[in-house]
Design a protein around this motif. Structure first.
Motif, short mmCIF file in Angstrom:
data_model
loop_
_atom_site.label_atom_id
_atom_site.label_comp_id
_atom_site.label_asym_id
_atom_site.label_seq_id
_atom_site.Cartn_x
_atom_site.Cartn_y
_atom_site.Cartn_z
N LYS A 56 2.14 21.83 12.75
CA LYS A 56 0.99 20.93 12.76
C LYS A 56 1.43 19.48 12.75
CE LYS A 56 -2.34 24.03 10.56
NZ LYS A 56 -3.35 24.15 9.47
N GLU A 57 0.49 18.60 13.11
CA GLU A 57 0.76 17.18 13.07
C GLU A 57 0.76 16.70 11.61
OE1 GLU A 57 1.35 16.78 16.95
OE2 GLU A 57 1.15 14.96 15.73
N ARG A 58 1.49 15.61 11.37
CA ARG A 58 1.45 15.01 10.03
C ARG A 58 0.05 14.44 9.80
NH1 ARG A 58 6.26 11.12 8.71
NH2 ARG A 58 5.37 9.92 10.43
N GLU A 59 -0.44 14.62 8.57
CA GLU A 59 -1.79 14.15 8.27
C GLU A 59 -1.81 13.34 6.98
OE1 GLU A 59 -4.47 17.43 7.65
OE2 GLU A 59 -3.37 18.18 5.91
N PHE A 60 -2.77 12.45 6.91
CA PHE A 60 -2.99 11.61 5.74
C PHE A 60 -3.52 12.46 4.59
CE2 PHE A 60 -4.21 8.04 3.25
CZ PHE A 60 -5.48 8.30 2.76
N VAL A 61 -3.01 12.17 3.39
CA VAL A 61 -3.49 12.85 2.19
C VAL A 61 -4.22 11.87 1.27
CG1 VAL A 61 -2.82 14.13 0.12
CG2 VAL A 61 -1.65 14.57 2.31
N ALA A 62 -3.54 10.79 0.89
CA ALA A 62 -4.13 9.85 -0.06
C ALA A 62 -3.37 8.53 0.01
CB ALA A 62 -4.08 10.40 -1.48
N ALA A 63 -4.03 7.45 -0.42
CA ALA A 63 -3.39 6.14 -0.46
C ALA A 63 -3.95 5.34 -1.63
CB ALA A 63 -3.60 5.39 0.85
N VAL A 64 -3.15 4.38 -2.07
CA VAL A 64 -3.59 3.47 -3.12
C VAL A 64 -3.10 2.07 -2.78
CG1 VAL A 64 -1.56 4.04 -4.56
CG2 VAL A 64 -3.59 3.00 -5.61
N THR A 65 -4.01 1.10 -2.88
CA THR A 65 -3.64 -0.27 -2.57
C THR A 65 -2.92 -0.91 -3.75
OG1 THR A 65 -5.65 -1.28 -3.44
CG2 THR A 65 -5.74 -0.44 -1.18
N SER A 66 -2.43 -2.13 -3.52
CA SER A 66 -1.76 -2.84 -4.60
C SER A 66 -2.72 -3.13 -5.75
CB SER A 66 -1.17 -4.15 -4.07
OG SER A 66 -2.18 -4.95 -3.49
N GLY A 67 -4.01 -3.19 -5.45
CA GLY A 67 -5.01 -3.43 -6.47
C GLY A 67 -5.57 -2.18 -7.12
N GLY A 68 -5.07 -1.01 -6.67
CA GLY A 68 -5.49 0.23 -7.30
C GLY A 68 -6.64 0.95 -6.63
N VAL A 69 -7.08 0.47 -5.48
CA VAL A 69 -8.16 1.15 -4.77
C VAL A 69 -7.57 2.38 -4.07
CG1 VAL A 69 -9.88 0.97 -2.94
CG2 VAL A 69 -9.42 -0.99 -4.42
N ILE A 99 0.86 -1.17 0.00
CA ILE A 99 0.00 0.00 0.00
C ILE A 99 0.90 1.23 0.00
CG2 ILE A 99 -1.70 1.33 1.32
CD1 ILE A 99 -2.63 -1.33 2.53
N MET A 100 0.62 2.15 -0.89
CA MET A 100 1.42 3.38 -0.98
C MET A 100 0.55 4.57 -0.59
SD MET A 100 4.35 2.30 -1.82
CE MET A 100 5.06 3.95 -1.89
N GLY A 101 1.13 5.46 0.19
CA GLY A 101 0.37 6.61 0.64
C GLY A 101 1.19 7.88 0.61
N TRP A 102 0.47 8.99 0.60
CA TRP A 102 1.07 10.32 0.72
C TRP A 102 0.53 10.96 2.00
CZ3 TRP A 102 4.98 12.24 -2.09
CH2 TRP A 102 5.25 11.67 -3.33
N TYR A 103 1.44 11.60 2.72
CA TYR A 103 1.11 12.33 3.94
C TYR A 103 1.76 13.70 3.84
CZ TYR A 103 -0.35 7.86 5.93
OH TYR A 103 -1.00 6.68 6.18
N ARG A 104 1.30 14.62 4.67
CA ARG A 104 1.92 15.94 4.68
C ARG A 104 1.97 16.50 6.09
NH1 ARG A 104 -2.85 19.36 1.51
NH2 ARG A 104 -4.39 19.36 3.22
N GLN A 105 2.93 17.38 6.30
CA GLN A 105 3.07 18.04 7.58
C GLN A 105 3.37 19.51 7.36
OE1 GLN A 105 5.98 16.39 10.30
NE2 GLN A 105 4.92 17.28 12.06
N ALA A 106 2.45 20.34 7.80
CA ALA A 106 2.62 21.77 7.71
C ALA A 106 3.35 22.28 8.96
CB ALA A 106 1.27 22.45 7.58
N PRO A 107 3.98 23.43 8.88
CA PRO A 107 4.70 23.97 10.04
C PRO A 107 3.79 24.09 11.26
CG PRO A 107 5.24 25.21 8.08
CD PRO A 107 4.13 24.28 7.70
#
Length: 117
Positions: free
Chosen positions: A43-56, A33-41
């Motif tokens: 602030k806590e790191r937060e989830f942005v988006a993810a994609v499973t091995s099957g493309g969901v 599973i691959m995901g993107w997260y972000r952290q603003a100055p």
């Protein structure tokens, strides 16, 4: 050794677009599973988006309709297409690889995205 390397960050004006890439070394990309997260100055790191091995795919409410996550298993790369960027999208964006069965939970070093006029 599995490594994640992000690229594509930079400075963009509000309303603009950027595409982030995360290249993964090693052979487990296709089953992870691959995901993107972000952290603003400040602030806590937060989830942005993810994609499973099957493309969901899955997105944070704040980016739905503006960001698109995709993966190219032949290139061992995950992408984050970011459109209609806002100043509040300014953050360090990091990619994450998770493969539960093999107990991998790895992060890239991050890439800075700044949205400002």
């Amino acid at each position: 050794q599995v490594q994640l390397v992000e690229s594509g960050g930079g400075l963009v004006q509000p309303g603009g677009s950027l595409r982030l890439s995360c290249a993964v070394s090693g052979s487990i990309f296709g089953i992870s599973i691959m995901g993107w997260y972000r952290q603003a100055p400040g602030k806590e790191r937060e989830f942005v988006a993810a994609v499973t091995s099957g493309g969901v795919t899955n997105y944070a409410d704040s980016v739905k309709g503006r960001f698109t996550i995709s993966r190219d298993n032949a290139r061992n790369t995950v992408y984050l297409q970011m459109n209609s960027l806002r100043p509040e999208d300014t953050a360090v964006y990091s990619c994450r690889l998770r493969q539960q069965a093999l107990r991998y939970d790895l992060w890239g070093q991050g890439t800075q995205v700044t949205v400002s006029s």
